[in-house]
Design a protein around this motif. Structure first.
Motif, mmCIF file in Angstrom:
data_model
loop_
_atom_site.group_PDB
_atom_site.id
_atom_site.type_symbol
_atom_site.label_atom_id
_atom_site.label_comp_id
_atom_site.label_asym_id
_atom_site.label_seq_id
_atom_site.Cartn_x
_atom_site.Cartn_y
_atom_site.Cartn_z
ATOM 1 N N ALA A 168 42.925 44.282 45.242
ATOM 2 C CA ALA A 168 44.220 44.046 44.473
ATOM 3 C C ALA A 168 44.057 43.702 43.052
ATOM 4 O O ALA A 168 44.785 44.021 42.087
ATOM 5 C CB ALA A 168 45.054 43.112 45.236
ATOM 6 N N ALA A 169 43.052 43.070 42.598
ATOM 7 C CA ALA A 169 42.761 42.752 41.285
ATOM 8 C C ALA A 169 41.969 43.733 40.494
ATOM 9 O O ALA A 169 42.557 43.803 39.611
ATOM 10 C CB ALA A 169 41.486 41.434 41.576
ATOM 11 N N LEU A 170 41.525 44.481 41.191
ATOM 12 C CA LEU A 170 40.825 45.748 40.668
ATOM 13 C C LEU A 170 42.167 46.844 40.161
ATOM 14 O O LEU A 170 42.041 47.356 39.119
ATOM 15 C CB LEU A 170 40.004 46.533 41.576
ATOM 16 C CG LEU A 170 38.717 45.955 41.783
ATOM 17 C CD1 LEU A 170 37.714 46.998 42.814
ATOM 18 C CD2 LEU A 170 37.808 45.690 40.479
ATOM 19 N N LEU A 171 43.005 46.786 40.970
ATOM 20 C CA LEU A 171 44.331 47.720 40.674
ATOM 21 C C LEU A 171 45.072 47.112 39.594
ATOM 22 O O LEU A 171 45.555 47.822 38.633
ATOM 23 C CB LEU A 171 45.167 47.759 41.865
ATOM 24 C CG LEU A 171 44.617 48.803 43.042
ATOM 25 C CD1 LEU A 171 45.369 48.432 44.254
ATOM 26 C CD2 LEU A 171 44.740 50.226 42.601
ATOM 27 N N LYS A 172 45.027 45.829 39.447
ATOM 28 C CA LYS A 172 45.722 45.250 38.420
ATOM 29 C C LYS A 172 45.141 45.559 37.109
ATOM 30 O O LYS A 172 45.682 45.568 35.945
ATOM 31 C CB LYS A 172 45.970 43.532 38.586
ATOM 32 C CG LYS A 172 46.845 43.339 39.677
ATOM 33 C CD LYS A 172 46.926 41.750 40.007
ATOM 34 C CE LYS A 172 47.890 41.599 41.165
ATOM 35 N NZ LYS A 172 48.142 40.086 41.450
#
Length: 313
Positions: free
Chosen positions: A184-188
């Motif tokens: 999720a952090a990579l997507l953000k």
């Protein structure tokens, strides 16, 4: 319930971690010429006395370069383990050396326009960083120039976690865990048009990958990249820090194989492996051939594909 470590075991781990950290700090101040000379002493010893490293390296090379003579593959295996030794000896330099020394060691940056063009288009950039040359130096460069996020798995020796994180984050990199929260952090980060790093040649756990050719042999390959591309329209490049022995490093960014953008996971994974192959072609001796890239295989059993682990080394 997991058995708690004994007091003696904890003490031994702590002493090991302190010794390793002290070694890194000592080597951090050494010249790259000195570290390369040490690697040329250590590498042949690893090749001769570490059966596991030697056998896996030579098994991989026999598959990848079958047209080469046994003598040529033996020489390449020895050189590869010298470069792997150099990478380990350079950890202190990359994590703890003075930033200006590391900047001075970067002799050239090839293909930076690939990153700049992608970011100028308002897209995030996924940097595929295979285990080639010194990937810690690549992390230093990326986190020095762009907002950069990468997944992080704590070292087996837990007492080294703090020093490892400090070394990788000191130029501004953001490390995220290898779990759904990390994804999720990579997507953000990609949606903010930032750069992220992925290790494309680590074997994922069952259910997180597909079988795709790597040097014409099926290797279990992660499917994280097509998921990230599909949700962000990020651009992909391959990045490595190629060692110039005793002198420094040259950063190379290579255009990704177009198949990485395919919505088909097998096709995308095939493109990812092709990107790793293109990086290896820069200097095959600088790839970490001692990694068991082909541990997982497919067996056909009564007409049904079954995933199984095989001892093939």
């Amino acid at each position: 319930m997991a058995k708690a470590p004994s007091r003696t075991g904890t003490l031994v781990s702590t002493l090991q971690a302190r010794a390793i950290e002290r070694l890194w700090r000592t080597l951090a101040g050494r010249r790259l010429t000195t570290l390369w000379r040490l690697a040329r002493l250590v590498g042949p010893l690893v090749h001769r006395f570490s059966r596991r490293e030697r056998d896996v390296t030579e098994a991989n090379l026999a598959h990848v370069y079958p047209e080469s003579s046994p003598a040529e593959r033996h020489r390449l295996a020895r050189e590869s383990l010298i470069h792997s030794s150099a990478t380990m000896l350079e950890i202190g330099f990359a994590w703890m050396g003075k930033p200006e020394r590391i900047e001075t060691s970067l002799l050239a940056v090839h293909g930076r326009e690939l990153l700049d063009e992608a970011r100028a288009g308002g897209r995030g950039v996924i940097v595929l960083a295979p285990h080639f040359g010194n990937w810690e130096v690549l992390n230093f460069w990326l986190s020095s120039h762009f907002p950069f996020t990468a997944m992080y798995e704590p070292p087996k020796l837990g007492e080294l976690d703090a020093v490892t994180r400090a070394g990788r984050e000191r130029m501004g990199a953001s490390l995220v865990p290898t779990n759904p929260r990390g994804v999720a952090a990579l997507l953000k980060a990609l949606k903010r048009s930032e750069a992220i790093g992925i290790l494309p040649d680590q074997e994922p756990s069952w259910g997180s990958g597909v079988f795709a050719p790597f040097f014409d042999r099926l290797a279990y390959t992660a499917t994280l990249l097509p998921k990230l591309v599909a949700r962000t329209e990020a651009r992909v490049v391959t990045g490595v820090a190629r060692r110039i022995p005793g002198q420094g490093f040259e950063i190379h960014f290579l255009a990704a194989d177009e198949r990485v953008y395919s919505p088909d996971e097998i096709e995308s994974a095939t493109g990812v492996n092709a990107c790793v192959e293109a990086a290896i072609a820069l200097d095959p001796a600088q790839y970490q051939w001692e990694y068991k890239r082909y541990r997982k295989v497919i067996q056909e059993q009564e007409g049904h594909p079954e995933h199984r682990r095989f001892r093939i080394y």
